[in-house]
Motif scaffolding. Structure first.
Motif, PDB file in Angstrom:
ATOM      1  N   SER A 138       0.843  -6.813   3.163  1.00 38.04           N
ATOM      2  CA  SER A 138       1.327  -6.748   1.794  1.00 38.04           C
ATOM      3  C   SER A 138       1.122  -8.116   1.150  1.00 38.04           C
ATOM      4  O   SER A 138       0.706  -9.068   1.804  1.00 38.04           O
ATOM      5  CB  SER A 138       2.809  -6.356   1.769  1.00 38.04           C
ATOM      6  N   TYR A 173       0.825  -1.211   0.000  1.00 37.89           N
ATOM      7  CA  TYR A 173       0.000   0.000   0.000  1.00 37.89           C
ATOM      8  C   TYR A 173       0.856   1.258   0.000  1.00 37.89           C
ATOM      9  O   TYR A 173       0.396   2.340  -0.350  1.00 37.89           O
ATOM     10  CB  TYR A 173      -0.975   0.002   1.190  1.00 37.89           C
ATOM     11  N   CYS A 182      -4.768   2.250  -2.082  1.00 41.26           N
ATOM     12  CA  CYS A 182      -3.769   1.227  -2.390  1.00 41.26           C
ATOM     13  C   CYS A 182      -3.907   0.036  -1.443  1.00 41.26           C
ATOM     14  O   CYS A 182      -3.794  -1.123  -1.868  1.00 41.26           O
ATOM     15  CB  CYS A 182      -2.367   1.818  -2.308  1.00 41.26           C
ATOM     16  N   LEU A 183      -4.147   0.307  -0.180  1.00 44.89           N
ATOM     17  CA  LEU A 183      -4.346  -0.770   0.796  1.00 44.89           C
ATOM     18  C   LEU A 183      -5.591  -1.582   0.452  1.00 44.89           C
ATOM     19  O   LEU A 183      -5.556  -2.819   0.408  1.00 44.89           O
ATOM     20  CB  LEU A 183      -4.463  -0.177   2.203  1.00 44.89           C
ATOM     21  N   ASN A 201       3.907   1.005  -7.860  1.00 42.24           N
ATOM     22  CA  ASN A 201       2.623   0.466  -7.411  1.00 42.24           C
ATOM     23  C   ASN A 201       1.719   0.158  -8.596  1.00 42.24           C
ATOM     24  O   ASN A 201       0.495   0.283  -8.505  1.00 42.24           O
ATOM     25  CB  ASN A 201       1.917   1.464  -6.486  1.00 42.24           C
ATOM     26  N   THR A 210      -1.423  -2.287  -7.916  1.00 40.37           N
ATOM     27  CA  THR A 210      -2.459  -1.716  -7.050  1.00 40.37           C
ATOM     28  C   THR A 210      -3.127  -0.532  -7.743  1.00 40.37           C
ATOM     29  O   THR A 210      -4.352  -0.362  -7.659  1.00 40.37           O
ATOM     30  CB  THR A 210      -1.877  -1.291  -5.688  1.00 40.37           C
ATOM     31  N   TYR A 227      -3.233   6.500  -0.281  1.00 42.66           N
ATOM     32  CA  TYR A 227      -2.672   5.381   0.492  1.00 42.66           C
ATOM     33  C   TYR A 227      -3.759   4.391   0.882  1.00 42.66           C
ATOM     34  O   TYR A 227      -3.573   3.166   0.794  1.00 42.66           O
ATOM     35  CB  TYR A 227      -1.957   5.919   1.735  1.00 42.66           C
TER      36      TYR A 227
END
Length: 400
Positions: free
Chosen positions: A178, A76, A101-102, A370, A373, A98
């Motif tokens: 993760s 994330y 992304c998580l 990233n 994601t 953020y």
């Protein structure tokens, strides 16, 4: 342009999937997706799930662009520290990026479980190592920032890091949410699932060279002169979307990766966690399902494929040397290696959604470390945009 060179592990491991047809006539569809990598495959998934008729085209054999070169670490954390990102885009947008992304990691796991496909998804913990005293100071500030916004994070000091992971660094940020995947396998399985179950059509070796906007539709014209008429186009061909844009929205970089020969279980570090570091250039480390170690990094500004490829041997030695500083007793031996080209934006965020100069088009440009994601976020957001549902598209807009 060649997006990669060498022998990408995922392509060797999985082998080429059955090739797709090449477009040889004019067709019509509801949404045309340009790009059959992981971003295009995820866009196709969300749209198909929403009942939208889709066609995917790619100038290469399907799924064989930069997707085969991905190291497929799902974290994330964005390449830009949260406290830095707040300065660049504001607190609300930075924190939301953020959080998204998580959330995207959990979304990806749900997709794999729902479709009952195999992407070698595995949850992993993650270590963000402080390479020096300054790096640890940055991590301390980052820890406080993430903690303030209730993001999963633990700060390990030098002793705690040594005791738990036998790594001798100033400290690290740790989280247990993760993951890692086989991007190429997931990509091909997503496309194959929706070909079989949703009427998805995929054309490889079909290069779109021109786009014409009409009042109520948009037309893509291929290199061979065939026309694809659609209500909307999704541009998801990675940095090659630059050919559609007048402004420069990202910087090209090259990254270098090798995969070890298989090791014994006792040769790995605790938790087989994902590892990266504050040093620049940095390395990133993960394991594979068949007990190999994948190490990459030492990114270089991209100039051209020949110069990028000429650096492979030198970069491999540097990456291996940095890895052995972390794990001096490791029995690692290089088995496969490759290099690839990727894009990076100034703030570390992707560009998703509409562009004022390109009506009837959506862009899904998940640049940076990233990429996967960001691709999940882009795919879900584009589905909502197409179906007229509310989105946070301003967060990743071109004019942010």
């Amino acid at each position: 342009m060649d997006l990669k060179s060498g022998l990408p592990f995922w392509l060797i491991k999985n082998g080429l999937s059955k090739d797709y047809n090449t477009l040889d006539s004019d067709i019509e569809t509801e949404v045309l997706i340009i790009g059959s990598g992981i971003t295009g495959a995820l866009v196709a998934h969300f749209l198909c799930e929403g009942g939208v008729n889709c066609v995917v085209v790619d100038r290469r054999m399907a799924s064989t662009g930069s997707t085969t070169a991905s190291t497929a670490q799902l974290q994330y954390e964005i390449d830009t520290f949260l406290f830095d990102l707040i300065e660049k885009v504001g607190e609300e947008n930075a924190v939301k990026a953020y959080q998204k992304c998580l959330e995207s990691i959990y979304t990806l796991e749900k997709i794999i479980k729902k479709l009952k496909i195999d992407g070698n998804f595995e949850w992993r913990s993650s270590l963000y190592l402080a390479s020096d005293a300054k790096g640890f100071k940055d991590l301390e500030q980052e820890y406080e920032t993430r903690k303030k916004f209730k993001l999963p994070v633990t700060l390990l000091n030098q002793k705690e890091l040594k005791d738990k992971f036998n790594i001798d660094k100033k400290g690290a940020l740790y989280n247990d949410c993760s993951a890692q995947i086989d991007t190429f396998k997931l990509c091909t399985e997503l496309l194959n699932y929706h070909k079989k179950n949703s009427g998805l059509v995929v054309y490889s070796h079909t290069d779109v060279v021109k786009v014409e906007n009409k009042k109520e539709h948009i037309i893509a014209i291929t290199e061979k002169g065939y026309k694809i008429t659609a209500k909307k186009i999704v541009a998801a061909p990675g940095f090659e979307s630059e050919s559609l844009l007048k402004e420069k929205v990202m910087q090209l970089n090259s990254t270098y990766v090798f995969v070890s020969k298989p090791l014994k279980e006792e040769d790995f570090w605790n938790e087989k966690c994902l590892i990266w570091e504050t040093a620049r250039p940095y390395i990133y480390v993960r394991t594979t399902k068949d007990n190999r170690i994948m190490v990459g990094g030492f990114d270089e500004d991209f100039q051209n494929p020949k110069k990028r490829d000429a650096l492979m041997e030198q970069k491999n030695k540097a990456i291996l040397k940095r890895f052995k500083k972390l794990f001096p007793d490791s029995k690692i031996e290089v088995d496969f290696y490759w290099c690839g080209t990727f894009g990076e934006t100034k703030d570390g965020l992707p560009f998703i959604g509409e562009h004022k100069e390109h009506p009837n088009m959506y862009f899904a440009l998940g640049y940076g470390g990233n990429g996967i994601t960001f691709s999940v976020i882009a795919a879900e957001m584009i589905k909502d945009l197409y179906l007229g549902k509310p989105t946070d598209s301003d967060l990743f807009a071109f004019d942010r």
